[in-house]
Write a protein that holds these residues in place. Structure first.
Motif, PDB file in Angstrom:
ATOM      1  N   LEU A 291       0.814  -1.217   0.000  1.00  0.00           N
ATOM      2  CA  LEU A 291       0.000   0.000   0.000  1.00  0.00           C
ATOM      3  C   LEU A 291       0.845   1.264   0.000  1.00  0.00           C
ATOM      4  CD1 LEU A 291      -2.740  -1.064   2.580  1.00  0.00           C
ATOM      5  CD2 LEU A 291      -2.955  -0.959   0.088  1.00  0.00           C
ATOM      6  N   ASN A 292       2.014   1.200   0.633  1.00  0.00           N
ATOM      7  CA  ASN A 292       2.826   2.412   0.744  1.00  0.00           C
ATOM      8  C   ASN A 292       3.592   2.755  -0.540  1.00  0.00           C
ATOM      9  OD1 ASN A 292       3.981   0.000   2.364  1.00  0.00           O
ATOM     10  ND2 ASN A 292       5.810   1.004   1.562  1.00  0.00           N
ATOM     11  N   VAL A 293       3.641   1.845  -1.537  1.00  0.00           N
ATOM     12  CA  VAL A 293       4.428   2.130  -2.747  1.00  0.00           C
ATOM     13  C   VAL A 293       3.552   2.498  -3.951  1.00  0.00           C
ATOM     14  CG1 VAL A 293       6.236   0.582  -1.943  1.00  0.00           C
ATOM     15  CG2 VAL A 293       4.538  -0.277  -3.576  1.00  0.00           C
ATOM     16  N   ILE A 294       2.236   2.580  -3.753  1.00  0.00           N
ATOM     17  CA  ILE A 294       1.324   2.906  -4.855  1.00  0.00           C
ATOM     18  C   ILE A 294       0.973   4.391  -4.783  1.00  0.00           C
ATOM     19  CG2 ILE A 294      -0.929   2.420  -5.890  1.00  0.00           C
ATOM     20  CD1 ILE A 294      -0.772  -0.372  -4.714  1.00  0.00           C
ATOM     21  N   GLU A 295       1.356   5.132  -5.814  1.00  0.00           N
ATOM     22  CA  GLU A 295       1.202   6.587  -5.775  1.00  0.00           C
ATOM     23  C   GLU A 295      -0.207   7.064  -6.116  1.00  0.00           C
ATOM     24  OE1 GLU A 295       2.439   5.486  -9.927  1.00  0.00           O
ATOM     25  OE2 GLU A 295       2.998   4.914  -7.899  1.00  0.00           O
TER      26      GLU A 295
ATOM     27  N   SER B 172       0.083  -4.660   5.713  1.00  0.00           N
ATOM     28  CA  SER B 172       1.167  -3.971   6.416  1.00  0.00           C
ATOM     29  C   SER B 172       1.688  -2.827   5.560  1.00  0.00           C
ATOM     30  CB  SER B 172       2.300  -4.945   6.752  1.00  0.00           C
ATOM     31  OG  SER B 172       2.828  -5.532   5.574  1.00  0.00           O
ATOM     32  N   ALA B 173       2.270  -1.844   6.232  1.00  0.00           N
ATOM     33  CA  ALA B 173       2.837  -0.684   5.531  1.00  0.00           C
ATOM     34  C   ALA B 173       3.891  -0.046   6.418  1.00  0.00           C
ATOM     35  CB  ALA B 173       1.742   0.328   5.188  1.00  0.00           C
ATOM     36  N   ARG B 174       4.762   0.721   5.802  1.00  0.00           N
ATOM     37  CA  ARG B 174       5.774   1.461   6.555  1.00  0.00           C
ATOM     38  C   ARG B 174       5.099   2.631   7.257  1.00  0.00           C
ATOM     39  NH1 ARG B 174      10.995   2.460   2.860  1.00  0.00           N
ATOM     40  NH2 ARG B 174      11.883   2.918   4.910  1.00  0.00           N
ATOM     41  N   LEU B 175       5.617   2.985   8.437  1.00  0.00           N
ATOM     42  CA  LEU B 175       4.981   3.995   9.274  1.00  0.00           C
ATOM     43  C   LEU B 175       5.735   5.322   9.241  1.00  0.00           C
ATOM     44  CD1 LEU B 175       4.004   1.838  12.378  1.00  0.00           C
ATOM     45  CD2 LEU B 175       2.608   2.436  10.399  1.00  0.00           C
TER      46      LEU B 175
ATOM     47  N   ASP C  14       0.405  12.307  -2.095  1.00  0.00           N
ATOM     48  CA  ASP C  14       0.298  12.215  -0.642  1.00  0.00           C
ATOM     49  C   ASP C  14       1.482  11.466  -0.037  1.00  0.00           C
ATOM     50  OD1 ASP C  14      -0.232   9.665  -1.520  1.00  0.00           O
ATOM     51  OD2 ASP C  14      -2.159   9.462  -0.495  1.00  0.00           O
ATOM     52  N   GLY C  15       2.634  11.528  -0.755  1.00  0.00           N
ATOM     53  CA  GLY C  15       3.812  10.856  -0.242  1.00  0.00           C
ATOM     54  C   GLY C  15       5.088  11.486  -0.743  1.00  0.00           C
ATOM     55  N   LEU C  16       6.099  10.645  -0.977  1.00  0.00           N
ATOM     56  CA  LEU C  16       7.408  11.099  -1.427  1.00  0.00           C
ATOM     57  C   LEU C  16       7.842  10.312  -2.659  1.00  0.00           C
ATOM     58  CD1 LEU C  16       9.252  11.195   2.025  1.00  0.00           C
ATOM     59  CD2 LEU C  16       8.483  13.192   0.713  1.00  0.00           C
ATOM     60  N   LEU C  17       8.483  10.991  -3.588  1.00  0.00           N
ATOM     61  CA  LEU C  17       9.055  10.351  -4.758  1.00  0.00           C
ATOM     62  C   LEU C  17      10.566  10.361  -4.589  1.00  0.00           C
ATOM     63  CD1 LEU C  17       8.176   9.101  -7.491  1.00  0.00           C
ATOM     64  CD2 LEU C  17       8.730  11.304  -8.540  1.00  0.00           C
TER      65      LEU C  17
ATOM     66  N   GLN D 171       6.698   6.436  -1.836  1.00  0.00           N
ATOM     67  CA  GLN D 171       6.423   5.967  -0.475  1.00  0.00           C
ATOM     68  C   GLN D 171       5.368   6.865   0.170  1.00  0.00           C
ATOM     69  OE1 GLN D 171       7.376   3.354   1.276  1.00  0.00           O
ATOM     70  NE2 GLN D 171       8.857   2.509  -0.165  1.00  0.00           N
ATOM     71  N   HIS D 172       4.270   6.239   0.559  1.00  0.00           N
ATOM     72  CA  HIS D 172       3.293   6.910   1.420  1.00  0.00           C
ATOM     73  C   HIS D 172       3.420   6.266   2.790  1.00  0.00           C
ATOM     74  CE1 HIS D 172      -0.443   8.769   2.853  1.00  0.00           C
ATOM     75  NE2 HIS D 172      -0.705   7.585   3.399  1.00  0.00           N
ATOM     76  N   LEU D 173       3.933   7.009   3.760  1.00  0.00           N
ATOM     77  CA  LEU D 173       4.125   6.478   5.103  1.00  0.00           C
ATOM     78  C   LEU D 173       2.857   6.715   5.922  1.00  0.00           C
ATOM     79  CD1 LEU D 173       7.765   7.756   5.770  1.00  0.00           C
ATOM     80  CD2 LEU D 173       7.034   5.578   4.791  1.00  0.00           C
ATOM     81  N   TYR D 174       2.426   5.668   6.622  1.00  0.00           N
ATOM     82  CA  TYR D 174       1.158   5.718   7.352  1.00  0.00           C
ATOM     83  C   TYR D 174       1.372   5.970   8.841  1.00  0.00           C
ATOM     84  CZ  TYR D 174      -1.329   3.680   3.364  1.00  0.00           C
ATOM     85  OH  TYR D 174      -1.894   3.456   2.130  1.00  0.00           O
ATOM     86  N   GLY D 175       0.431   6.684   9.443  1.00  0.00           N
ATOM     87  CA  GLY D 175       0.318   6.654  10.887  1.00  0.00           C
ATOM     88  C   GLY D 175      -0.316   5.331  11.270  1.00  0.00           C
ATOM     89  N   ALA D 176      -0.026   4.826  12.484  1.00  0.00           N
ATOM     90  CA  ALA D 176      -0.563   3.521  12.881  1.00  0.00           C
ATOM     91  C   ALA D 176      -2.087   3.514  12.833  1.00  0.00           C
ATOM     92  CB  ALA D 176      -0.066   3.152  14.271  1.00  0.00           C
TER      93      ALA D 176
END
Length: 478
Positions: A85-89, A112-115, A129-132, A139-144
């Motif tokens: 989920l965190n690698v899909i822009e 699971s995803a990076r936080l 909504d993330g970083l390139l 990478q879209h980093l999630y809050g828990a």
């Protein structure tokens, strides 16, 4: 089902694994992955988890848009969506991917995803909504809580945080409750039985620990066969004559409190009907409460007490385990079940909301505000003054999480008076007490503000002419 189109640059985020990933290891530890369950790793990358699970005897398969695009997509009992989920822009595609993984799961989805606390490890420019990154990966980093809420929104079911950045979504509400019960009221461990006498002894042990007789459905089948020639009345009489009444009363009290704890946690997470409770918990409710309504009312009052600062502080003062400081109570993992029930509830609610880390030694419960930290001291048992390796904290009011690593610190915080973190009957308490007494006598605690870190502690050892050899304090020889 329409397969999502994944951009090729995402393949660069796939890593080679020599062992199970954190989400897979957690699912194995939580008994969500079992030999009789099929597993699909959806977006498996290079397939490291698949191979490791197959090596463990699991029926595991994988699919990946780049590395295994020709693999057949089949439904499975357990579906992993590991750091996908965190690698899909594209937010729309991200949602479709999560929905597709959910549709393939028959029992549980492990997402699971990076936080966000990994932000310092990700270098890149703002994009969507993330970083390139410079490698053109996203990478879209999630809050828990963000990850948990997102999975709940897409799947439409209540979820549980199994570990930081790892969420379980169950297809069946009964399965979710069984998982929660497993964390709070573990299944009974039965003594081995080879004949009728040892089988009766095992039932007696169960009664002393649980406070009630087991139903036939709860007894392991081989043991039930050994007892089949006894009538229920005969078995009841034999157990009554053999069981220690004091232990049975203690077991009744422990199970009653555990049941209240389970129901309070379930209310924190959203409570279901009585029929959805695990069978053993239903029996506990019937045995120790006048009704399910009464049990729920008592657990509701318990949850309300968690909001009362004075009550929580009073429970900390009255606790027979843990080290109380002006700001928090610190308790070793081995002593956590000895805490007053409201404090166990405090720690459990935090773990359900944000995930308890796999590696931790001491739980820190703040009494000013509501926050729990899990501190990792990997050498607690071998080092007389163990150094901290990491800390993971969740604020129960905001559900925000933070992580601190001390791996590269040159002057790490360390522990003193180790016995205070443990239960009084812990096997190591007396040895730790002797060390503490020797250190006090040598004058090492005369300046407490100096000894909280490695450098300060070492300086005080030199000042007092002492050194440590294991858990013994000796005079310095230099």
């Amino acid at each position: 089902m329409v397969e999502p189109t994944w951009n090729s640059e995402r393949r660069l985020t796939a890593i080679s694994r020599a062992s199970l990933s954190v989400p897979a290891r957690q699912a194995v530890a939580d008994k969500q992955v079992l030999p009789d369950r099929t597993v699909l790793d959806y977006g498996c990358g290079r397939g490291g988890d698949v191979r490791a699970l197959q090596h463990l005897g699991c029926q595991a398969a994988g699919w990946d848009p780049y590395y295994l695009p020709e693999a057949e997509l089949r439904r499975a009992d357990v579906v992993f969506l590991t750091y996908v989920l965190n690698v899909i822009e594209d937010p729309h595609e991200r949602r479709k991917t999560l929905q597709a993984a959910w549709d393939l799961a028959d029992t549980v989805l492990v997402a699971s995803a990076r936080l966000t606390w990994e932000r310092s490890k990700v270098k890149g420019e703002a994009f969507g909504d993330g970083l390139l990154t410079s490698r053109q990966t996203f990478q879209h980093l999630y809050g828990a809580s963000e990850l948990r809420n997102y999975v709940e929104e897409v799947t439409g079911v209540r979820t549980v945080s199994a570990a930081p950045g790892v969420v379980y979504a169950f297809k069946d509400e009964t399965a979710r409750l069984a998982y929660l019960a497993q964390r709070i009221v573990p299944d009974a461990v039965w003594l081995a039985s080879e004949d009728t006498t040892s089988a009766i002894a095992a039932v007696v042990d169960y009664v002393e620990r649980r406070g009630r007789l087991p139903r036939t459905e709860e007894v392991p089948y081989p043991m039930a066969e050994l007892l089949s020639h006894l009538s229920p009345g005969e078995l009841r009489r034999l157990v009554r004559d053999s069981a220690d009444e004091t232990k049975v009363e203690e077991g009744m009290k422990r199970t009653t409190l555990n049941t209240l704890l389970f129901l309070a946690v379930e209310l924190f997470n959203g409570r279901g009907p009585f029929s959805s409770l695990p069978f053993s918990v239903q029996l506990d409710v019937r045995a120790f409460f006048s009704s399910y309504k009464e049990a729920c009312q008592r657990s509701d009052r318990l949850l309300l007490k968690l909001r009362d600062d004075a009550y929580v502080r009073g429970a900390m003062n009255a606790s027979k385990v843990g080290k109380l400081t002006p700001t928090a109570l610190y308790v070793h993992q081995r002593a956590i079940d000895h805490l007053p029930t409201v404090l166990r509830l405090y720690e459990h609610c935090a773990s359900i909301a944000a995930g308890r880390p796999q590696d931790w030694t001491v739980a820190k419960l703040r009494h000013q505000g509501r926050a729990v930290s899990w501190l990792d001291y990997p050498d607690f048992d071998t080092d007389p003054h163990p150094r901290i390796l990491s800390s993971y904290q969740v604020d129960l009011k905001t559900l925000e999480t933070s992580h601190t690593s001390y791996a590269d610190s040159k002057n790490r915080p360390l522990l003193h008076r180790k016995h205070e973190f443990l239960a009084p009957d812990d096997k190591d308490v007396e040895r730790y007490k002797r060390l503490t007494a020797a250190e006090v006598k040598a004058g090492l605690y005369e300046h407490p503000h100096l000894i909280g870190t490695e450098n300060g502690w070492q300086a005080e050892l030199v000042r007092c002419g002492r050194e440590l050899r294991g858990h013994r304090l000796i005079r310095r020889t230099d």
